[in-house]
Scaffold this active site. Sequence first.
Site, short mmCIF file in Angstrom:
data_model
loop_
_atom_site.label_atom_id
_atom_site.label_comp_id
_atom_site.label_asym_id
_atom_site.label_seq_id
_atom_site.Cartn_x
_atom_site.Cartn_y
_atom_site.Cartn_z
N GLY A 147 0.81 -1.20 0.00
CA GLY A 147 0.00 0.00 0.00
C GLY A 147 0.85 1.26 0.00
O GLY A 147 1.96 1.29 -0.54
N LEU A 148 0.33 2.31 0.64
CA LEU A 148 1.00 3.61 0.72
C LEU A 148 1.31 4.18 -0.66
O LEU A 148 2.38 4.72 -0.90
CB LEU A 148 2.29 3.51 1.55
N CYS A 149 0.35 4.02 -1.58
CA CYS A 149 0.54 4.56 -2.94
C CYS A 149 -0.72 5.31 -3.38
O CYS A 149 -1.13 5.24 -4.54
CB CYS A 149 0.88 3.45 -3.93
N GLY A 150 -1.33 6.02 -2.44
CA GLY A 150 -2.48 6.85 -2.77
C GLY A 150 -3.68 6.02 -3.19
O GLY A 150 -3.99 4.98 -2.62
N PHE B 216 -4.01 4.40 -5.96
CA PHE B 216 -3.60 3.49 -7.03
C PHE B 216 -4.44 2.22 -7.04
O PHE B 216 -5.03 1.85 -8.06
CB PHE B 216 -2.12 3.16 -6.87
#
Length: 296
Positions: free
Chosen positions: A88-91, A93
């Site tokens: 995760g941690l990709c907005g 996406f």
Amino acid sequence: MPSLKEVKSRITSVMSTQQITKAMKMVAAAKLRRSQDRITQMRPFAEKLTAILKNLSAAQTDGDTDNWYSQVRAEKKILIIAVSSDRGLCGSFNTNVFKGVLRLIDEKYSAQFTAGNVTILPIGRKATDFFAKRGVSTVTDFSTLYSALTFDNVSNAMEYVMDAFKNGKFDKVELVYNEFRNVATQILRAEQVLPIVAPATENTQSTNQIDYIYQPSQEEIVTGLIPKSLKIQLFKALLDSNAAENGARMTAMDKATDNAGELLKQLRLTYNRTRQAAITKEILEIVGGAEALKSA
């Protein structure tokens, strides 16, 4: 008003988080360079080969050639390949992919979904977890392709898809993924993989005017070029998605770092105000005590 200890503890925590997000941004930037180079080199070849593939399928008029890749059947059983990320941690996406798949089902395959004839082939742990929690039928044999993203591994996944389509397990195959444009822009794509459709052009005669010379033979071209092109199409989509993921994570971590900086400014201002209020209070207490002693 919070105590000085509480504010100082929050400042330390935010500074630690800011260091992490800054490091993740740098890591994503380094990965982005490599993944961007791979998709930039692959994209022209993949797009040209896909165009040839569609023109070849559209130009085949020889009934002796068993081109099952272009066989249009009643759309009873649908396979959707959903390409997400492992982390995760990709907005937004991954959320965009999930919404795209659900919107595709709602707009085109709601009847098949109600009958339980829609299957998801997730690539990426996030897609696997998302659809598993919602009780959707899934094929998880290739969910970890990103751990070793090579053409051979992707070929195995596409061979499964082609065999399943040929054997009638699925009547149509769709692909949903994020296409990489630049660091800040990812475009959600939904493409039909099987059956192969002729390219849509304004001039409908352009496809019919293509005159192919087959060497060594039309049958060998169909059985050789088309499977390879389909594998490259999926490989290109995964490279696109990988680059888009790194770009989205880099952007998200950059914004998180900036937000941490703004929060630090507010916390330091609060800390200074709290400290000043505490000092003012102590001074007033000392002055009050001194005045009390004078009066005594």
